[in-house]
Design an enzyme around this catalytic site. Structure first.
Site, short mmCIF file in Angstrom:
data_model
loop_
_atom_site.label_atom_id
_atom_site.label_comp_id
_atom_site.label_asym_id
_atom_site.label_seq_id
_atom_site.Cartn_x
_atom_site.Cartn_y
_atom_site.Cartn_z
N ARG A 124 24.21 10.92 54.67
CA ARG A 124 25.18 9.83 54.52
C ARG A 124 24.45 8.51 54.30
NH1 ARG A 124 30.42 9.10 53.06
NH2 ARG A 124 31.63 7.86 54.53
N THR A 423 33.81 11.53 44.21
CA THR A 423 33.05 12.55 44.93
C THR A 423 33.09 13.88 44.17
OG1 THR A 423 33.69 11.52 46.99
CG2 THR A 423 32.80 13.69 47.20
N GLU A 443 31.30 7.40 46.51
CA GLU A 443 32.57 6.90 47.04
C GLU A 443 33.61 6.74 45.94
OE1 GLU A 443 35.33 6.59 49.21
OE2 GLU A 443 35.46 4.66 48.22
N GLU A 462 29.86 3.06 49.40
CA GLU A 462 30.25 3.90 50.55
C GLU A 462 30.64 3.11 51.78
OE1 GLU A 462 31.34 7.45 50.70
OE2 GLU A 462 29.62 7.26 49.37
N ASP A 465 34.01 2.76 53.43
CA ASP A 465 34.59 3.77 54.34
C ASP A 465 34.63 3.26 55.79
OD1 ASP A 465 35.24 5.59 52.44
OD2 ASP A 465 33.73 7.07 52.96
N GLY A 507 37.90 13.86 47.24
CA GLY A 507 39.27 13.35 47.39
C GLY A 507 39.48 12.41 48.56
N GLY A 508 38.42 11.67 49.00
CA GLY A 508 38.60 10.75 50.11
C GLY A 508 39.13 11.50 51.32
N1 GLU Z 1 33.71 8.28 50.66
C1 GLU Z 1 34.57 9.38 50.94
C2 GLU Z 1 34.14 10.10 52.18
O1 GLU Z 1 33.02 10.16 52.49
C3 GLU Z 1 34.63 10.33 49.81
C4 GLU Z 1 35.19 9.66 48.61
C5 GLU Z 1 36.04 10.51 47.78
O2 GLU Z 1 36.04 11.72 47.87
O3 GLU Z 1 36.75 9.93 46.98
O4 GLU Z 1 34.93 10.64 52.86
#
Ligand code: GLU
Length: 615
Positions: A124, A423, A443, A462, A465, A507-508
């Site tokens: 990370r 991602t 991100e 990132e 987040d 997908g966040g």
């Molecule tokens: N930054 C997100 C995470 O680590 C992922 C971003 C995404 O999948 O769009 O959870």
């Protein structure tokens, strides 16, 4: 126009049975490798997308055919699943540069067939050590910067990249090839170019305003002011040179020396265009933040579900604890495909409860006392499961649970959810039985929008987040040197101690529900893995609304209405897609047969391949 693709080498099942006779299937020595990579078209470029392929000798699935072919090439040349995963990821850095690359971070989950254990690397991104608590507050207004496109397009949102260190650590710990060998296919793709598809063009157009803010980014991705045309060949020679440097020097090429200095310089003084209207706040990164970065060996999370062992990523990602807790909640419920309304009701409410606990308790364990053990315990899940009414939905948001397990309180708390559609996820296996499930990201689609000039890669955003407004009780508050909480959930499921499934998604925060829904589809609802991946998705993350893909609404709203659910179409104002997630997955069947599965349509369709396909 690319020439018609060459079909992959296909052998019949019976021929293969003879080939492997007398050998443990996973150890069967495959026949000599075909000289040309499968699916290769004009100039060696790979454009054919195969969403499902079964066979032997190792497998790869990703969102992109060039990247999958890169991984398969490394497997054919004697690399193992780890080598293939790094090769695939490096190729994604070329062909999916808006989702992943050396300017970002990720989580690498590995099943080691020799030790029969699951091990992980936390790669990370971290906050600079001098990042203040109020970094996301605009000094001009005293309010947080608007999230998109202002805050995400900034130096202040760039975390210290973790991907170069992850690749190096993975290859050094478990690989059979060198980092240089694993970077070779990606260097070739970056040099000879890949064929632009509609997804790449659309993602570029979605980012036009942000990319135009930085001359170096615009020069690469908006040549002549427009996104590259579908069908044109796109090269990134700067990135090829960056990878060549990494091939010589290892991850040091990014964390020390000229590239490190340039990263710092761009984060602290973003090279923005004089005409952009975006504020592009400056960041706090120093050279020492890069030189001191370490990818971390981590114990995976583990829960058991319906007799299977589910392994995933521990904090700093919330993926493992949240998917794990939701599965533990579902373990207490009986449901099947005979009553989809009930099954989906349980799935949605289990997600909501698990998200309430994630939001309240999960952050970087180096800074926060995360109750990982409790969150993964069946006792705690039982105390949450009893909240789910049988015939109506929970009113969301729900409050987090009492960690002493005396739960079933119904007070509400606001949910906090990062949205993101970027991602990428990939899976790989090999002939020795090793398996990788690896999610990596920069991100936002397009990251911070800032390309390191002359180096060919985008920097992440990132740090968005983190929760934007600092609160002492928030486990995901900004702290110098901390890793922002992630949702990435690269997962490996074992059955009787042996690999059964490998799953993950971008997908966040919908990553968590996408992985959960795919597992429930496969394990509980009788779908095959390709069906489980293709099925329409819905996501409840402890907010008031349930978001759902339009085909999900068409298929299931009448079954869910009696429970009180209203479904809101997914998608946001900043991207053209209404899709939730983009899964890449593997299923291990009897006698060493592996099924590689990618998305049939989401993100333009992914690409699955095996070394020796069977019909
Ligand atoms: N930054 C997100 C995470 O680590 C992922 C971003 C995404 O999948 O769009 O959870």
């Amino acid at each position: 126009m690319p020439r018609p693709a060459v079909r992959p080498l296909v052998v019949s099942l019976s021929a293969l049975a003879l080939l492997v006779a007398g050998l443990s299937p996973a150890e069967a020595k495959p026949a000599p490798a075909p000289s040309a990579p499968p699916q290769a078209g004009s100039g060696g470029r790979v454009t054919e997308k195969i969403p499902v392929q079964s066979g032997y000798g190792g497998a790869v699935a990703s969102v992109d055919p060039e990247a999958t072919a890169a991984g398969l090439k490394v497997l054919r040349n004697g690399g193992n699943a780890v080598d293939a995963a790094v090769a695939t990821a490096a190729a994604l850095g070329v062909t999916e540069p808006y989702s992943a690359g050396v300017g970002g971070g990720g989580y690498f989950v590995y099943y080691n067939a020799k030790t029969r254990s699951v091990q992980t690397i936390d790669g990370r991104e971290t906050a600079p050590k001098s990042m203040p608590h109020d970094a996301f507050i605009d000094p001009a207004t005293g309010q947080p910067y608007p999230f998109t496109p202002q805050l995400v397009t900034s130096g202040v949102s760039v975390g210290v990249p973790g991907t170069p260190a992850t690749w190096e650590r993975a290859v050094n710990r478990w690989g059979r090839k060198s980092l240089a060998q694993n970077l070779k296919p990606a260097i070739d793709i970056a040099t000879r170019g890949f064929v632009v598809d509609a997804t790449f063009r659309q993602q570029t157009l979605d980012n036009k305003l942000r990319f135009e803010a930085f001359p170096a980014t615009a020069a690469l991705y908006l040549p002549n002011g427009d996104a590259p045309a579908v069908g044109s060949v796109f090269r990134n020679r700067d990135l090829a040179r960056t990878y060549q440097l990494m091939a010589k020097q290892g991850a040091k090429a990014i964390y020390h020396g000229p590239i490190a200095k340039e990263i710092v310089d761009n984060v602290r003084n973003p090279r923005k265009s004089p005409t952009t209207t975006l504020p592009v706040p400056k960041g706090y990164m120093k050279l020492s933040d890069l030189t001191s970065y370490r990818a971390l060996n981590q114990k995976p999370t583990r829960i058991s579900y319906r007799g299977l062992d589910v392994y995933s990523m521990a904090p700093s990602s919330s993926g493992g604890t949240t998917v794990g807790e939701a599965l533990n909640i579902l373990e207490t419920k009986k449901f099947s495909s005979a009553d989809p309304g009930r099954a989906l009701h349980y799935y949605l409410d289990a997600s909501a409860l698990a998200f309430a606990d994630r939001n309240a308790y999960v952050g970087d364990p180096a800074f926060v006392d995360v109750p990982t053990k409790t969150l993964l315990s069946q006792r705690f899940a039982n105390s949450r499961a009893c909240l789910i009414p049988d015939s109506t939905r929970l009113v969301t948001p729900v409050a987090p649970g009492d960690l002493n397990g005396t739960g079933c309180s119904t007070a509400k708390t606001a949910g906090h959810n990062e949205q993101g559609m970027s991602t990428t996820h990939l899976v790989a296996s090999d002939r020795w039985g090793n398996v990788v499930s690896y999610t990596l990201t920069i991100e936002q689609t397009g990251g911070s929008g800032m390309l390191v000039p002359g180096r060919g890669f985008l920097l992440n955003n990132e740090l968005t987040d983190f929760t934007a407004v600092w609160a002492a009780a928030d486990p995901n508050r900004i702290e110098p040197g901390k890793r922002p909480r992630s949702s990435m959930s690269p997962t490996i499921v074992l059955r009787n101690g042996k690999p059964y499934l490998a799953v993950g998604s971008p997908g966040g925060s919908t990553i968590i529900t996408t992985v959960l829904q795919t597992l429930v589809n496969r394990i509980d609802l009788g779908m095959t893995l390709p069906q489980a991946v293709a099925a329409p998705r819905a996501s409840l993350r402890n907010t008031a609304t349930v978001t759902a893909e339009p085909p999900f609404i068409d298929a299931y709203s009448s079954a869910l209405t009696p429970y009180g659910y209203t479904l809101t179409p997914s998608g946001d104002a900043f991207t053209s897609a209404a899709e939730i997630g983009a899964v890449a997955a593997l299923e291990f069947k009897r006698h060493g047969l592996v099924q590689a599965v990618a998305e049939p349509t989401r993100r333009g369709g992914g690409s699955a391949g095996v070394v020796y396909p069977v019909r």
